[in-house]
Design a protein around this motif. Structure first.
Motif, PDB file in Angstrom:
ATOM      1  N   LEU A  27       0.821  -1.204   0.000  1.00  0.00           N
ATOM      2  CA  LEU A  27       0.000   0.000   0.000  1.00  0.00           C
ATOM      3  C   LEU A  27       0.859   1.259   0.000  1.00  0.00           C
ATOM      4  CD1 LEU A  27      -2.634  -1.062   2.697  1.00  0.00           C
ATOM      5  CD2 LEU A  27      -2.510  -1.695   0.279  1.00  0.00           C
ATOM      6  N   HIS A  28       0.433   2.243  -0.798  1.00  0.00           N
ATOM      7  CA  HIS A  28       1.109   3.527  -0.833  1.00  0.00           C
ATOM      8  C   HIS A  28       0.079   4.621  -1.033  1.00  0.00           C
ATOM      9  CE1 HIS A  28       0.540   2.831  -5.137  1.00  0.00           C
ATOM     10  NE2 HIS A  28       0.765   4.126  -5.331  1.00  0.00           N
ATOM     11  N   GLY A  29       0.442   5.837  -0.632  1.00  0.00           N
ATOM     12  CA  GLY A  29      -0.461   6.958  -0.820  1.00  0.00           C
ATOM     13  C   GLY A  29      -1.749   6.790  -0.031  1.00  0.00           C
ATOM     14  N   ALA A  30      -2.839   7.289  -0.594  1.00  0.00           N
ATOM     15  CA  ALA A  30      -4.133   7.204   0.073  1.00  0.00           C
ATOM     16  C   ALA A  30      -4.700   5.793  -0.042  1.00  0.00           C
ATOM     17  CB  ALA A  30      -5.100   8.215  -0.534  1.00  0.00           C
ATOM     18  N   CYS A  31      -5.175   5.274   1.081  1.00  0.00           N
ATOM     19  CA  CYS A  31      -5.876   3.983   1.136  1.00  0.00           C
ATOM     20  C   CYS A  31      -7.177   4.249   1.871  1.00  0.00           C
ATOM     21  CB  CYS A  31      -5.037   2.933   1.860  1.00  0.00           C
ATOM     22  SG  CYS A  31      -3.430   2.626   1.110  1.00  0.00           S
ATOM     23  N   VAL A  32      -8.222   4.523   1.106  1.00  0.00           N
ATOM     24  CA  VAL A  32      -9.478   5.006   1.658  1.00  0.00           C
ATOM     25  C   VAL A  32     -10.564   3.968   1.406  1.00  0.00           C
ATOM     26  CG1 VAL A  32     -11.182   6.869   1.599  1.00  0.00           C
ATOM     27  CG2 VAL A  32      -8.764   7.380   1.187  1.00  0.00           C
ATOM     28  N   GLY A  33     -11.434   3.737   2.381  1.00  0.00           N
ATOM     29  CA  GLY A  33     -12.542   2.821   2.191  1.00  0.00           C
ATOM     30  C   GLY A  33     -12.076   1.456   1.725  1.00  0.00           C
ATOM     31  N   ALA A  34     -12.561   1.046   0.548  1.00  0.00           N
ATOM     32  CA  ALA A  34     -12.173  -0.251  -0.005  1.00  0.00           C
ATOM     33  C   ALA A  34     -10.671  -0.378  -0.165  1.00  0.00           C
ATOM     34  CB  ALA A  34     -12.867  -0.476  -1.356  1.00  0.00           C
ATOM     35  N   GLY A  35      -9.976   0.773  -0.249  1.00  0.00           N
ATOM     36  CA  GLY A  35      -8.525   0.761  -0.410  1.00  0.00           C
ATOM     37  C   GLY A  35      -7.774   0.257   0.810  1.00  0.00           C
ATOM     38  N   ILE A  36      -8.443   0.133   1.958  1.00  0.00           N
ATOM     39  CA  ILE A  36      -7.855  -0.529   3.123  1.00  0.00           C
ATOM     40  C   ILE A  36      -8.703  -1.730   3.545  1.00  0.00           C
ATOM     41  CG2 ILE A  36      -8.995   1.005   4.785  1.00  0.00           C
ATOM     42  CD1 ILE A  36      -5.522  -0.744   5.070  1.00  0.00           C
ATOM     43  N   GLU A  37      -9.982  -1.720   3.209  1.00  0.00           N
ATOM     44  CA  GLU A  37     -10.848  -2.842   3.593  1.00  0.00           C
ATOM     45  C   GLU A  37     -10.410  -4.141   2.922  1.00  0.00           C
ATOM     46  OE1 GLU A  37     -15.122  -1.970   3.577  1.00  0.00           O
ATOM     47  OE2 GLU A  37     -14.557   0.094   3.075  1.00  0.00           O
ATOM     48  N   LEU A  38     -10.157  -4.102   1.621  1.00  0.00           N
ATOM     49  CA  LEU A  38      -9.738  -5.313   0.915  1.00  0.00           C
ATOM     50  C   LEU A  38      -8.353  -5.773   1.362  1.00  0.00           C
ATOM     51  CD1 LEU A  38     -11.124  -4.473  -2.638  1.00  0.00           C
ATOM     52  CD2 LEU A  38     -12.038  -6.142  -1.018  1.00  0.00           C
ATOM     53  N   PRO A  39      -7.343  -4.876   1.445  1.00  0.00           N
ATOM     54  CA  PRO A  39      -6.047  -5.314   1.965  1.00  0.00           C
ATOM     55  C   PRO A  39      -6.118  -5.865   3.386  1.00  0.00           C
ATOM     56  CG  PRO A  39      -5.802  -3.238   0.822  1.00  0.00           C
ATOM     57  CD  PRO A  39      -7.277  -3.500   0.922  1.00  0.00           C
ATOM     58  N   GLY A  40      -7.061  -5.365   4.173  1.00  0.00           N
ATOM     59  CA  GLY A  40      -7.203  -5.856   5.538  1.00  0.00           C
ATOM     60  C   GLY A  40      -7.552  -7.326   5.626  1.00  0.00           C
ATOM     61  N   LEU A  41      -8.050  -7.884   4.529  1.00  0.00           N
ATOM     62  CA  LEU A  41      -8.382  -9.311   4.479  1.00  0.00           C
ATOM     63  C   LEU A  41      -7.198 -10.167   4.039  1.00  0.00           C
ATOM     64  CD1 LEU A  41     -11.872  -8.861   2.810  1.00  0.00           C
ATOM     65  CD2 LEU A  41     -11.514  -9.859   5.081  1.00  0.00           C
ATOM     66  N   GLU A  59     -17.018   5.951   5.496  1.00  0.00           N
ATOM     67  CA  GLU A  59     -18.385   5.580   5.113  1.00  0.00           C
ATOM     68  C   GLU A  59     -19.473   6.051   6.077  1.00  0.00           C
ATOM     69  OE1 GLU A  59     -15.683   2.444   3.230  1.00  0.00           O
ATOM     70  OE2 GLU A  59     -15.807   3.493   5.141  1.00  0.00           O
ATOM     71  N   VAL A  60     -19.199   6.058   7.388  1.00  0.00           N
ATOM     72  CA  VAL A  60     -20.243   6.437   8.341  1.00  0.00           C
ATOM     73  C   VAL A  60     -20.701   7.872   8.100  1.00  0.00           C
ATOM     74  CG1 VAL A  60     -20.744   6.854  10.785  1.00  0.00           C
ATOM     75  CG2 VAL A  60     -19.594   4.745  10.092  1.00  0.00           C
ATOM     76  N   SER A  61     -19.807   8.753   7.707  1.00  0.00           N
ATOM     77  CA  SER A  61     -20.185  10.139   7.418  1.00  0.00           C
ATOM     78  C   SER A  61     -21.098  10.235   6.202  1.00  0.00           C
ATOM     79  CB  SER A  61     -18.941  10.995   7.191  1.00  0.00           C
ATOM     80  OG  SER A  61     -18.263  10.603   6.004  1.00  0.00           O
ATOM     81  N   MET A  62     -21.202   9.153   5.440  1.00  0.00           N
ATOM     82  CA  MET A  62     -22.087   9.089   4.279  1.00  0.00           C
ATOM     83  C   MET A  62     -23.389   8.363   4.603  1.00  0.00           C
ATOM     84  SD  MET A  62     -18.943   7.955   1.838  1.00  0.00           S
ATOM     85  CE  MET A  62     -19.925   7.550   0.408  1.00  0.00           C
ATOM     86  N   GLY A  63     -23.554   7.964   5.870  1.00  0.00           N
ATOM     87  CA  GLY A  63     -24.750   7.224   6.258  1.00  0.00           C
ATOM     88  C   GLY A  63     -24.652   5.746   5.983  1.00  0.00           C
ATOM     89  N   LEU A  64     -23.431   5.242   5.779  1.00  0.00           N
ATOM     90  CA  LEU A  64     -23.209   3.832   5.474  1.00  0.00           C
ATOM     91  C   LEU A  64     -22.210   3.242   6.468  1.00  0.00           C
ATOM     92  CD1 LEU A  64     -22.816   4.180   1.592  1.00  0.00           C
ATOM     93  CD2 LEU A  64     -24.852   3.363   2.821  1.00  0.00           C
ATOM     94  N   ILE A  65     -21.856   1.990   6.264  1.00  0.00           N
ATOM     95  CA  ILE A  65     -20.761   1.364   6.982  1.00  0.00           C
ATOM     96  C   ILE A  65     -19.778   0.843   5.942  1.00  0.00           C
ATOM     97  CG2 ILE A  65     -22.260   0.697   8.902  1.00  0.00           C
ATOM     98  CD1 ILE A  65     -22.157  -2.198   7.823  1.00  0.00           C
ATOM     99  N   PRO A  66     -18.558   0.512   6.334  1.00  0.00           N
ATOM    100  CA  PRO A  66     -17.660  -0.122   5.367  1.00  0.00           C
ATOM    101  C   PRO A  66     -18.348  -1.334   4.734  1.00  0.00           C
ATOM    102  CG  PRO A  66     -16.454   0.466   7.337  1.00  0.00           C
ATOM    103  CD  PRO A  66     -17.905   0.718   7.634  1.00  0.00           C
ATOM    104  N   GLY A  67     -18.252  -1.443   3.395  1.00  0.00           N
ATOM    105  CA  GLY A  67     -18.995  -2.488   2.703  1.00  0.00           C
ATOM    106  C   GLY A  67     -18.169  -3.383   1.813  1.00  0.00           C
ATOM    107  N   ALA A  68     -16.832  -3.260   1.892  1.00  0.00           N
ATOM    108  CA  ALA A  68     -15.964  -4.103   1.059  1.00  0.00           C
ATOM    109  C   ALA A  68     -15.149  -5.082   1.905  1.00  0.00           C
ATOM    110  CB  ALA A  68     -15.025  -3.224   0.229  1.00  0.00           C
ATOM    111  N   GLY A  69     -15.636  -5.337   3.118  1.00  0.00           N
ATOM    112  CA  GLY A  69     -14.934  -6.253   4.011  1.00  0.00           C
ATOM    113  C   GLY A  69     -14.288  -5.566   5.191  1.00  0.00           C
TER     114      GLY A  69
END
Length: 342
Positions: free
Chosen positions: A246-260, A276-286
């Motif tokens: 990982l390099h640079g920005a890892c936002v949302g799915a950009g850290i959720e998928l690597p986290g697996l 995601e919570v600030s958008m009314g959602l939760i993380p949704g890519a794992g």
């Protein structure tokens, strides 16, 4: 009428507040529970406290006591600030807390299903609708000019590169489908002994493609796309062979998928964030599955609700990263529009 309860904030050094952190069978929906302590750590059963709280703020030196504890210069201020974030999007934050409590008690595959069901529910919620209204209409992203994912095979090593640098490798439908196709090579071929996941351009992945948010015509179909047709379940299946760089920005799915993935290497300049919570959602890519298994559900909750960015040192200290090293973006300049095997 059932409503989302207000977050419960308590000083864990106060006996009455400690008692108030216990779960109640009288509530239809359990509130978010936030603990803090401003002085020396009280003598408490940290295993029990970890069960009762969704996060605890304390002096930075106390972080090693339990993964529920997050260091803060002003713990009470941090706790009440988190409560304000919860109050801004109570449906999403309260749902996230429940998903994290439950998802860490079941298998990875079951947890991915739970996450997706909750995400699909929130897609129809008022908070996400309000975010869409604030964002305003967006045109759909243009079709990729070249392959959105590159695949290189070198003996037993498969290198998969996210290849939409012009969109900061945003995790849109085209990139997702191409990534799933690439991951299936490793899932189906056990002669692939290593999978390296990298990104092209200045960032690894800036998260979901916001221009595609709100375009799903059917939340039920979206659930099956995220699970049966998603990348997360595949990365989890080959986690023991997969390293994410990982390099640079890892936002949302950009850290959720690597986290697996089984191993995560981060560049010193990495910036990790869950918005995601600030958008009314939760993380949704794992993100409610892999990240809490690495750092604990409490720190995962803190990251997702505050939306704060953390760097390489914090990621390593918490266990979100396994190593800090210079990460060179995958070089796709000489490649065509399809996979290449060497």
């Amino acid at each position: 009428m059932i409503s989302t309860p207000d977050p419960f904030v308590a000083d864990i050094s106060d006996d009455a507040a400690w008692a108030g952190l216990a779960w109640s069978s009288d509530r239809h929906v359990e509130p978010v529970r936030i603990g803090f302590t401003t002085g020396p750590l009280p003598t408490v059963d940290w295993a029990v406290l970890g069960e009762r709280c969704d996060v605890v703020y304390a002096d930075p030196d106390a972080e090693g006591v339990h993964r529920a504890v997050i260091g803060a210069g002003e713990p009470e201020v941090a706790a009440r600030r988190l409560a304000d974030h919860v109050a801004d999007n109570p449906q999403a934050a309260t749902t996230l807390a429940a998903v994290l409590r439950t998802g860490t008690q079941v298998s990875v595959r079951q947890a991915l299903d739970i996450e997706s069901w909750a995400y699909s529910t929130l897609l129809g919620g008022d908070e996400f609708a309000a975010w869409l209204t604030r964002r305003g209409p967006r045109p759909l992203p243009p079709a990729p000019r070249v392959a959105p994912v590159t695949v290189d095979r070198d003996a037993g090593r498969l290198t998969i590169g996210l290849n939409r640098p012009e969109r900061r490798n945003a995790f849109g439908a085209a990139l997702r489908d191409a990534l799933v196709e690439a991951l299936d090579v490793a899932v189906l071929d056990d002669t692939v002994t290593e999978v390296h996941l990298r990104g092209a351009g200045p960032v690894f992945c800036a998260g979901g493609d916001l221009d595609e948010f709100g375009t799903t015509p059917d939340p039920v179909l979206a659930h099956f796309v995220r699970t049966a047709g998603g990348a997360g379940v595949r990365i989890a299946e080959i986690a023991d062979r997969t390293t994410a760089f990982l390099h640079g920005a890892c936002v949302g799915a950009g850290i959720e998928l690597p986290g697996l993935a089984g191993r995560v290497v981060v560049d010193p300049g990495v910036a990790i964030r869950l918005p995601e919570v600030s958008m009314g959602l939760i993380p949704g890519a794992g993100g409610t599955v892999g990240i809490p298994r690495r750092i604990g559900r409490w720190r995962a909750f803190h990251l997702a609700v505050t939306g704060v960015a953390v760097g390489a040192e914090t990621a390593l200290r918490w266990g979100l990263a396994d190593e800090i090293a210079d990460v060179v973006p995958v070089d796709v300049s000489a490649r065509g529009t399809g996979p290449r095997t060497t």
